[in-house]
Design a protein around this motif. Structure first.
Motif, PDB file in Angstrom:
ATOM      1  N   LYS A 215      -4.144  13.632  -8.029  1.00 15.36           N
ATOM      2  CA  LYS A 215      -3.680  12.404  -7.407  1.00 15.36           C
ATOM      3  C   LYS A 215      -4.421  12.189  -6.094  1.00 15.36           C
ATOM      4  CE  LYS A 215       0.838  12.597  -9.628  1.00 15.36           C
ATOM      5  NZ  LYS A 215       2.309  12.505  -9.472  1.00 15.36           N
ATOM      6  N   LEU A 216      -4.212  11.040  -5.513  1.00 14.75           N
ATOM      7  CA  LEU A 216      -5.004  10.638  -4.353  1.00 14.75           C
ATOM      8  C   LEU A 216      -4.916  11.607  -3.187  1.00 14.75           C
ATOM      9  CD1 LEU A 216      -6.843   8.416  -3.269  1.00 14.75           C
ATOM     10  CD2 LEU A 216      -4.807   7.219  -2.433  1.00 14.75           C
ATOM     11  N   LEU A 217      -3.728  12.172  -2.933  1.00 15.85           N
ATOM     12  CA  LEU A 217      -3.535  13.037  -1.775  1.00 15.85           C
ATOM     13  C   LEU A 217      -3.580  14.525  -2.100  1.00 15.85           C
ATOM     14  CD1 LEU A 217      -0.710  11.096   0.141  1.00 15.85           C
ATOM     15  CD2 LEU A 217      -3.199  10.903   0.372  1.00 15.85           C
TER      16      LEU A 217
ATOM     17  N   GLU B 276       2.023   9.006  -6.163  1.00 16.46           N
ATOM     18  CA  GLU B 276       2.129  10.430  -5.823  1.00 16.46           C
ATOM     19  C   GLU B 276       3.351  11.102  -6.434  1.00 16.46           C
ATOM     20  OE1 GLU B 276       0.005  12.473  -4.009  1.00 16.46           O
ATOM     21  OE2 GLU B 276      -1.345  10.785  -4.316  1.00 16.46           O
TER      22      GLU B 276
ATOM     23  N   LEU C   3       1.091   3.970  -3.049  1.00 14.64           N
ATOM     24  CA  LEU C   3       0.829   5.374  -2.720  1.00 14.64           C
ATOM     25  C   LEU C   3       1.984   6.269  -3.152  1.00 14.64           C
ATOM     26  CD1 LEU C   3      -1.070   7.393  -1.311  1.00 14.64           C
ATOM     27  CD2 LEU C   3       0.202   6.957   0.803  1.00 14.64           C
TER      28      LEU C   3
ATOM     29  N   SER D 286       0.840  -1.210   0.000  1.00 15.12           N
ATOM     30  CA  SER D 286       0.000   0.000   0.000  1.00 15.12           C
ATOM     31  C   SER D 286       0.868   1.250   0.000  1.00 15.12           C
ATOM     32  CB  SER D 286      -0.935   0.010   1.215  1.00 15.12           C
ATOM     33  OG  SER D 286      -0.216   0.172   2.418  1.00 15.12           O
ATOM     34  N   LEU D 287       1.949   1.206   0.767  1.00 14.99           N
ATOM     35  CA  LEU D 287       2.873   2.341   0.816  1.00 14.99           C
ATOM     36  C   LEU D 287       3.565   2.525  -0.521  1.00 14.99           C
ATOM     37  CD1 LEU D 287       4.177   4.526   2.575  1.00 14.99           C
ATOM     38  CD2 LEU D 287       5.929   2.853   3.228  1.00 14.99           C
TER      39      LEU D 287
ATOM     40  N   TRP E 198      -5.126   0.066  -6.845  1.00 19.87           N
ATOM     41  CA  TRP E 198      -5.798   0.192  -5.557  1.00 19.87           C
ATOM     42  C   TRP E 198      -6.976  -0.771  -5.451  1.00 19.87           C
ATOM     43  CZ3 TRP E 198      -3.855   1.625  -1.309  1.00 19.87           C
ATOM     44  CH2 TRP E 198      -2.899   2.647  -1.244  1.00 19.87           C
TER      45      TRP E 198
END
Length: 251
Positions: free
Chosen positions: A157-159, A47, A43, A39-40, A229
């Protein structure tokens, strides 16, 4: 009596065929660590790299201002409709068998097999529903809605910070991939005694979802990390189900 006995033999034959006589080996601790690290990785790569845009740039035709694969029969009909329907049909057959077995237990289905069929049926519902709900409330947009690809929404992006004025894109995580991702739960047939084959079948199941997701990327319907994901979520759900069901002590 003889017929009932033959059913039991056949059922046990399935058990013997799928499992070896080595001791149960399921390391949930290692599996959870692998899931956390993956997951890290997903991510960070998502990113801090432009791989999503690189892939979509490759499939986007700037002169035509569209994704050429978007309406091609292979991508739009075969992979998005026919293959999906085949997988869904397999799921419906499974539900029907389990429904009949619930009403009147089938002698051909042993306790060992019944538990695993119910496990797979549960995964085939929870995985797509979970991904669909997350997708429904997601702000991220599909590639073909992005201004870079002749759409109107910004690439995010996700963040990334989401402006209040931005309309939700409802495109994350990848929904179509979930059609095949539940097939990874077939690994339960080889657990707990044959973890190597279980891992192989699990990988094939995730691979099926990845291929379905990749074709959607070719069409401009999803980014790579939408699919990755979805694969991670499916893995999380299956691993959680395995641990909660106490698979090491089932039959």
């Amino acid at each position: 009596m003889k017929r009932h006995h033959d059913y039991k033999i056949n059922s046990l034959g399935i058990h013997d065929m799928l499992e070896k006589s080595n001791p149960p080996i399921i390391s949930f601790k290692i599996a959870w660590w692998v899931l956390a690290i993956s997951s890290l990785f997903i991510l960070l790569v998502g990113e801090f790299t432009k791989i999503d845009l690189m892939i979509e740039d490759y499939y986007y035709d700037t002169s035509l201002k569209t994704f050429p694969w978007k309406n091609v029969w292979f991508a739009k009909v075969l992979m998005h409709i026919y293959i999906k329907n085949v997988i869904l049909s397999c799921g419906f057959v499974l539900y029907l068998v389990l429904l009949i077995d619930m009403i009147k237990p089938l002698h051909i289905i042993s306790g060992w097999l019944r538990f695993r069929l119910r496990f797979i049926a549960t995964a085939s519902v929870i995985i797509p529903v979970t991904i669909s709900l997350l997708k429904k409330y997601s702000v991220l947009h599909c590639p073909w809605d992005i201004d870079r690809y002749n759409g109107t929404a910004p690439f995010m992006k996700l963040l990334d910070y989401v402006p209040k004025s931005l309309e939700a894109g409802a495109c994350f995580p990848g929904g179509h991939a979930s059609t095949g991702l539940w097939l990874a739960s077939l690994c339960v047939f080889w657990l707990p005694n044959n973890s190597n084959k279980a891992q192989y079948v699990f990988t094939l199941g995730l691979g099926t979802g990845f291929i379905l997701g990749w074709v959607q990327q070719m069409r401009g319907a999803h980014f790579l990390f939408h699919t990755l994901w979805s694969m991670w979520i499916a893995s999380f759900i299956i691993l959680l189900m395995l641990q909660v069901s106490n698979i090491s002590h089932k039959y």
